[in-house]
Design an enzyme around this catalytic site. Structure first.
Site, PDB file in Angstrom:
ATOM      1  N   CYS A   1       0.976  -1.282  -0.142  1.00 27.28           N
ATOM      2  CA  CYS A   1      -0.153  -0.045  -0.078  1.00 27.28           C
ATOM      3  C   CYS A   1       0.828   1.370   0.115  1.00 27.28           C
ATOM      4  CB  CYS A   1      -0.935  -0.116   1.287  1.00 27.28           C
ATOM      5  SG  CYS A   1      -2.202   1.277   1.041  1.00 27.28           S
TER       6      CYS A   1
ATOM      7  N   HIS B   1      -3.311  -5.742   1.165  1.00 27.26           N
ATOM      8  CA  HIS B   1      -2.575  -5.946   2.450  1.00 27.26           C
ATOM      9  C   HIS B   1      -2.778  -7.307   3.029  1.00 27.26           C
ATOM     10  CE1 HIS B   1      -2.371  -1.721   3.793  1.00 27.26           C
ATOM     11  NE2 HIS B   1      -3.290  -1.687   3.044  1.00 27.26           N
TER      12      HIS B   1
ATOM     13  N   GLU C   1      -0.732  -8.459   5.120  1.00 25.60           N
ATOM     14  CA  GLU C   1      -0.810  -8.724   6.551  1.00 25.60           C
ATOM     15  C   GLU C   1      -2.091  -8.615   7.238  1.00 25.60           C
ATOM     16  OE1 GLU C   1      -0.573  -6.056   4.916  1.00 25.60           O
ATOM     17  OE2 GLU C   1      -0.648  -4.259   6.042  1.00 25.60           O
TER      18      GLU C   1
END
Lengths: 225, 46
Positions: free
Chosen positions: A82, A190, A192
């Site tokens: 990002c 994302h 994560e």
């Protein structure tokens, strides 16, 4: 994990990396070197320095980025997520730029992305054409590059992830791009935030676990060299 | 116009100021891939 003022996914990134077997260390934006035994660098999401000039612009010239550049030039794996993707584009370590979403609205939802190249360091745990569910949350995620470069990138397999649908007006629905050497990847979704089925999807863990594999290989290689 | 940046700087003359600002734009203030730039100089003499 590089931390800038305004990073906000740095701890999520560290948490997720630990979940897939890494030992994350945080590196401050003013540091002029990386820890010597680092095997991979993650540039996390957020709004570095407030992103007032352009997303990622100021961070791209932060002191720590000189070390990240040297690390990448030595073949070290680097993942920008990002804002990290935006920073790597502004640093010219990745092709293109991230423009405001076509709908001019922040988009925050799960996205389906398709693996276009399963042979990169980052996608070796995925299959070609595999669809991953990974959340996006960004206002400036419409990746753009000139047409000639786009054709070259696609031919060389540097378009790594594409959205299965138009999410933000990105050229070619591109969600992730790797550099020509193959060791620097930028993604808007994302990973994560997608390492546990309890939180919606484990698919991001495939990318992060591959990064950890690559980190181990890079450390071994660096130790031998 | 997406953004206006006001800069105050010391320069030998207008050309020198223009060159300095042009360089700042190329290196940081603008991204030539997605942005175009117009530079206006006010030397304070008006």
């Amino acid at each position: 994990v590089v931390v800038f003022p305004g990073s906000n996914d740095d701890h999520d990134a560290a948490w997720a990396l630990r979940a897939v077997g890494a030992e994350p260390v945080m590196v401050w934006h003013r540091d002029d070197s990386l820890p010597s035994d680092v095997g991979a660098v993650v540039i996390p999401g957020g709004f570095s320095y407030g992103d007032y000039l352009r997303t990622g612009a100021i961070a791209s010239v932060a002191p720590v980025m000189a070390s990240v550049r040297v690390f990448a030039e030595a073949g070290g794996p680097v993942l920008g997520i990002c804002n990290g993707f935006q920073i790597l584009c502004e640093a010219r370590m990745l092709p293109g730029a991230l423009r405001p979403n076509r709908q001019l609205e922040f988009v925050c939802r799960d996205a389906v992305v398709r693996v276009e190249n399963a042979e990169t360091l980052f996608t070796r745990r995925c299959a070609y054409g595999q669809e991953l569910v990974i959340p996006v949350k960004h206002g400036e995620g419409a990746w753009f590059v000139d047409e000639g470069t786009f054709v070259q990138l696609a031919a060389r397999g540097q378009i790594v992830l594409r959205y299965a649908e138009d999410v933000n007006g990105a050229l070619g629905n591109v969600a992730g791009v790797v550099n020509q050497a193959g060791n620097v990847l930028g993604v808007m979704p994302h990973p994560e935030h997608a390492v546990d089925p309890l939180l919606g999807s484990p698919d991001g863990g495939l990318l992060l676990a591959a990064l950890v594999d690559a980190a181990g290989a890079h450390r071994t290689h660096a130790a031998v060299a | 116009v997406g953004r206006v940046v006001d800069l105050e700087l010391d320069a030998d003359d207008r050309d020198d100021a223009y060159r300095k600002v042009e360089r700042m734009c190329a290196e940081l203030l603008a991204n030539p891939l997605i942005e175009s730039v117009e530079i206006r100089i006010d030397d304070g003499s008006a």
